[in-house]
Design a protein around this motif. Structure first.
Motif, PDB file in Angstrom:
ATOM      1  N   PRO A   3       0.835  -1.202   0.000  1.00 38.94           N
ATOM      2  CA  PRO A   3       0.000   0.000   0.000  1.00 38.94           C
ATOM      3  C   PRO A   3       0.869   1.251   0.000  1.00 38.94           C
ATOM      4  CG  PRO A   3      -0.729  -1.558   1.661  1.00 38.94           C
ATOM      5  CD  PRO A   3       0.567  -2.071   1.131  1.00 38.94           C
ATOM      6  N   SER A   4       0.399   2.267  -0.683  1.00 40.56           N
ATOM      7  CA  SER A   4       1.129   3.526  -0.708  1.00 40.56           C
ATOM      8  C   SER A   4       1.098   4.170   0.674  1.00 40.56           C
ATOM      9  CB  SER A   4       0.474   4.451  -1.723  1.00 40.56           C
ATOM     10  OG  SER A   4       0.817   5.785  -1.429  1.00 40.56           O
ATOM     11  N   PRO A   5       2.238   4.648   1.167  1.00 30.79           N
ATOM     12  CA  PRO A   5       2.264   5.289   2.489  1.00 30.79           C
ATOM     13  C   PRO A   5       1.672   6.694   2.455  1.00 30.79           C
ATOM     14  CG  PRO A   5       4.457   5.293   1.515  1.00 30.79           C
ATOM     15  CD  PRO A   5       3.574   4.527   0.569  1.00 30.79           C
ATOM     16  N   THR A   6       1.590   7.286   1.296  1.00 32.82           N
ATOM     17  CA  THR A   6       1.146   8.687   1.227  1.00 32.82           C
ATOM     18  C   THR A   6      -0.125   8.870   0.419  1.00 32.82           C
ATOM     19  OG1 THR A   6       2.559   8.991  -0.706  1.00 32.82           O
ATOM     20  CG2 THR A   6       3.492   9.584   1.427  1.00 32.82           C
TER      21      THR A   6
ATOM     22  N   GLN B 103       2.119   3.411  -9.369  1.00 30.07           N
ATOM     23  CA  GLN B 103       1.131   3.580  -8.313  1.00 30.07           C
ATOM     24  C   GLN B 103      -0.232   3.240  -8.911  1.00 30.07           C
ATOM     25  OE1 GLN B 103       1.593   7.316  -6.358  1.00 30.07           O
ATOM     26  NE2 GLN B 103      -0.462   7.330  -5.516  1.00 30.07           N
TER      27      GLN B 103
ATOM     28  N   ASP C  73       2.644  -0.639   4.719  1.00 29.79           N
ATOM     29  CA  ASP C  73       2.878   0.103   3.486  1.00 29.79           C
ATOM     30  C   ASP C  73       4.199  -0.294   2.824  1.00 29.79           C
ATOM     31  OD1 ASP C  73       5.121   2.160   3.985  1.00 29.79           O
ATOM     32  OD2 ASP C  73       3.855   2.300   5.768  1.00 29.79           O
TER      33      ASP C  73
ATOM     34  N   TRP D 222      -1.656   1.331  -4.313  1.00 31.18           N
ATOM     35  CA  TRP D 222      -0.436   0.569  -4.042  1.00 31.18           C
ATOM     36  C   TRP D 222       0.738   1.088  -4.834  1.00 31.18           C
ATOM     37  CZ3 TRP D 222      -0.120  -4.981  -2.143  1.00 31.18           C
ATOM     38  CH2 TRP D 222      -1.035  -5.181  -1.098  1.00 31.18           C
ATOM     39  N   TRP D 223       1.909   0.915  -4.237  1.00 33.14           N
ATOM     40  CA  TRP D 223       3.156   1.314  -4.859  1.00 33.14           C
ATOM     41  C   TRP D 223       3.934   0.082  -5.309  1.00 33.14           C
ATOM     42  CZ3 TRP D 223       6.330   5.428  -1.678  1.00 33.14           C
ATOM     43  CH2 TRP D 223       5.732   6.684  -1.831  1.00 33.14           C
TER      44      TRP D 223
ATOM     45  N   THR E   5      -6.092   5.758   0.330  1.00 38.06           N
ATOM     46  CA  THR E   5      -6.291   4.390   0.779  1.00 38.06           C
ATOM     47  C   THR E   5      -6.598   3.494  -0.417  1.00 38.06           C
ATOM     48  OG1 THR E   5      -7.292   5.331   2.729  1.00 38.06           O
ATOM     49  CG2 THR E   5      -7.565   2.964   2.411  1.00 38.06           C
TER      50      THR E   5
END
Length: 592
Positions: free
Chosen positions: A7-10, A46, A156, A16-17, A13
């Motif tokens: 999951p993308s940290p930034t 992303q 993440d 995903w990265w 929701t």
DNA sequence: AAAGAATGCGCC
DNA sequence: AGGGCGCATTCTTT
């Protein structure tokens, strides 16, 4: 190149990265800075979670990489791959952070491993929920094997990258980094194979299975009733033992009835009943007749309850049996399985496993894997010479005969070797142990050192570096208790049990590693050759593949070549062979 | 009534 | 008192 997915940290929701991570294959991890911090982690891509499978398919091409050169790094492959497979996406290489973490954390409990690992984030291996597919019968057939959405609960991508780097460092610091790196790769590859096998399923013919049940048990009974044939046998047993109305399912009642009829046994186990009959001398025939009904009841009852109509309804869908495999689910590294007793498909129902029209099953069985593994691990030249031949036990018997020992026929050689690996202390195998020790000092030395380590409360490791768990508090308490003679005896028994476990662990566990490499190699070679044959089943040292009959010759070659490759991956040029028995058949029952 | 232990069998 | 498992059933405990 490795690519971490999470999951993308930034971002929003559910986004995903894909994060780049340098390879660790060439040597110790060099990508962590002095502080151990990864770089800022510029994502390669992303996407929304739902599009992850598409990303996996497309990203290597966008980056100018061949798909096979990418190793995908996931928190837990078991959670992700089913979705990918349904979307038609498969990958070549994987790093499963949860499986790797489990290996490293167990290793870290053993002082001799050299492994130190403090997880950046705990990634417990989650056992997929065993859901009863029958409970979800409905219009939405595709949803039967749906897995929970792994998205939200996964750490993440940046966190996963840091965990990956911590794992690289832990592997690099271990006693045998190259071996442990291979183990992590093989275990991850196992997750890939397991997901694909579950997705493909084992071809299973309901009509054949039902015909087989009807023939042996009678027609399917109404719910709650015994099948006709089973009921007849139950009544016959009651009459034979002079206990009308006996319920043979109750061990207590059955044992009482048996003893009342003069069958002097301490349990109702079939081997004990058979042993009692064999002791009869002149009366053997009468004794055999007395227990024949009991044995038949047990066999039929087993077929009915374990693999009867209810089993069929529950586990076979659209002609396929889809068990869930648990990679490394056994402490030794063997796989376990949930659902339908997959690891023990009994001989009695194997005829229901049939290839599709125009297809064949390739059943490949690795012969005598554990003694071969032992020879290679111990670098025992004499045993390796036997392990270079097709029939190891026969060669051992020849060597035993020329050395003038009592170890002079094949069955004795087999019993002796198996006993040595299991820690047998009684009977023929124990009696033959001294001969074995003289013939193969290095191999027996390895086993006996492993046993001694276990008896002392220590830990042992497989060839590639899977460590046995430390003994628990209960064991330590039991072993320390010297208060009474009974306690002292219990302590000794506990020590010896631990020794048998560690003795077997090194061999069974390394054999499991060989099997992992074997399957990984089979899968890779099938893909490289562009074949549509796939792995559909696995039990410890046997694989089943399913595919077009036209591919059969190529598949047999691949399976055999892969066995050789697995041996070389583990042991280099050690002169130990891993011969296979390969059968290409329409029915699983025809194999063996 | 539910949960856990014990028994027994199947597989490697 | 020969290693590792999963599963169904009965028996026992809570």
């Amino acid at each position: 190149m490795r690519i971490v997915l999470g999951p993308s940290p930034t971002g929003p929701t559910g986004t995903w990265w894909a994060l780049p991570a340098p390879d660790s294959e060439a040597g110790p991890a060099r990508d962590a800075g002095p502080s151990g911090e990864p770089g800022p982690g510029t994502p390669l891509a992303q996407v929304p979670y739902a599009q992850l499978a598409g990303l996996v398919d497309a990203l290597p091409g966008r980056l100018g990489l061949t798909p096979g050169s990418v190793r995908w790094v996931l928190a837990s492959a078991a959670d992700e791959l089913e979705g990918w497979l349904r979307a038609g996406v498969t990958v070549d290489r994987l790093h499963d952070l949860s499986l790797a973490q489990r290996l490293l954390l167990t290793a870290a409990t053993a002082p001799d491993s050299g492994v130190r690992h403090t997880p950046v984030v705990p990634l417990p291996v989650v056992e997929p929920a065993v859901e009863d597919p029958a409970a979800r019968r409905g219009p939405d057939q595709d949803a039967i094997f749906d897995l929970p959405d792994a998205g939200p609960s996964t750490p993440d991508a940046l966190t996963l990258l840091r965990e990956l780097q911590a794992q690289d460092a832990a592997v690099a610091g271990s006693r045998h980094p190259a071996r442990l790196r291979l183990l992590v790769a093989a275990e991850s590859q196992g997750a890939l194979v397991a997901a694909q096998m579950r997705h493909a399923g084992l071809p299973w013919r309901r009509d054949v299975h039902e015909a087989l049940l009807t023939e042996r048990l009678g027609p399917r009974p109404p719910e709650g009733a015994r099948p006709a044939r089973l009921q007849e046998v139950a009544e016959q047993v009651g009459r034979d033992l002079g206990a009308p109305g006996l319920n043979p399912d109750s061990q207590k009642d059955l044992l009482r009835a048996l003893r009342g009829a003069g069958v002097t046994v301490d349990s109702t186990r079939q081997w004990e009943l058979q042993a009692w009959a064999a002791r009869g001398g002149a009366e053997a025939e009468r004794r055999a007749a007395l227990i024949a009904g009991v044995l038949e009841y047990k066999a039929l009852q087993r077929l009915w309850t374990a693999n009867g109509w209810h089993w069929l309804d529950t586990w076979v869908r659209e002609g396929r049996f889809h068990p869930t495999y648990l990679v490394g689910g056994v402490v030794t590294g063997r796989w376990a399985a949930h659902g339908g007793g997959a690891m023990q498909v009994p001989v009695a129902v194997r005829d229901a496993v049939r290839a599709d029209p125009g297809a064949l099953l390739t059943v490949a069985d690795a012969s005598q894997v554990e003694p071969r593994i032992l020879a290679a691990m111990a670098q025992d030249t004499a045993l390796a010479a036997a392990a270079a031949t097709e029939d190891l036990y026969r060669t051992v018997a020849e060597q035993g005969r020329s050395a003038g020992t009592a170890l002079d026929d094949r069955s004795r050689a087999k019993v002796a070797l198996l006993g040595a690996m299991y820690g047998s202390t009684t009977g023929d195998s124990a009696a033959l142990l001294p001969h074995l020790r003289r013939l193969y000092p290095a191999a027996l030395g390895l086993l006996e050192r492993a046993a001694a380590t276990g008896e002392a409360g220590g830990q042992v490791s497989t060839w590639l570096g899977r460590w046995s768990p430390p003994p628990g508090q209960a064991w330590q308490d039991a072993v320390a208790d010297r208060s009474t003679a009974e306690a002292e005896a219990r302590a000794g028994a506990q020590r010896r049990a631990a020794g048998r476990f560690t003795r077997n662990f090194v061999v069974q566990g390394t054999a499991a590693e060989w099997a992992l490499c074997w399957m990984g190699s089979i899968r890779r070679r099938l893909r490289a050759a562009g074949l549509s044959t796939v792995l559909v089943f696995f039990v410890h040292d046997e694989v089943v593949l399913h595919g077009p009959a036209a591919e059969a010759a190529a598949v047999e070659r691949i399976v055999r070549d892969a066995a050789g490759e697995a041996g070389r991956l583990l042991f280099g040029d050690a002169p130990v062979g891993f011969p296979l028995t390969v059968a290409q058949v329409e029915s699983y029952a025809e194999a063996k």
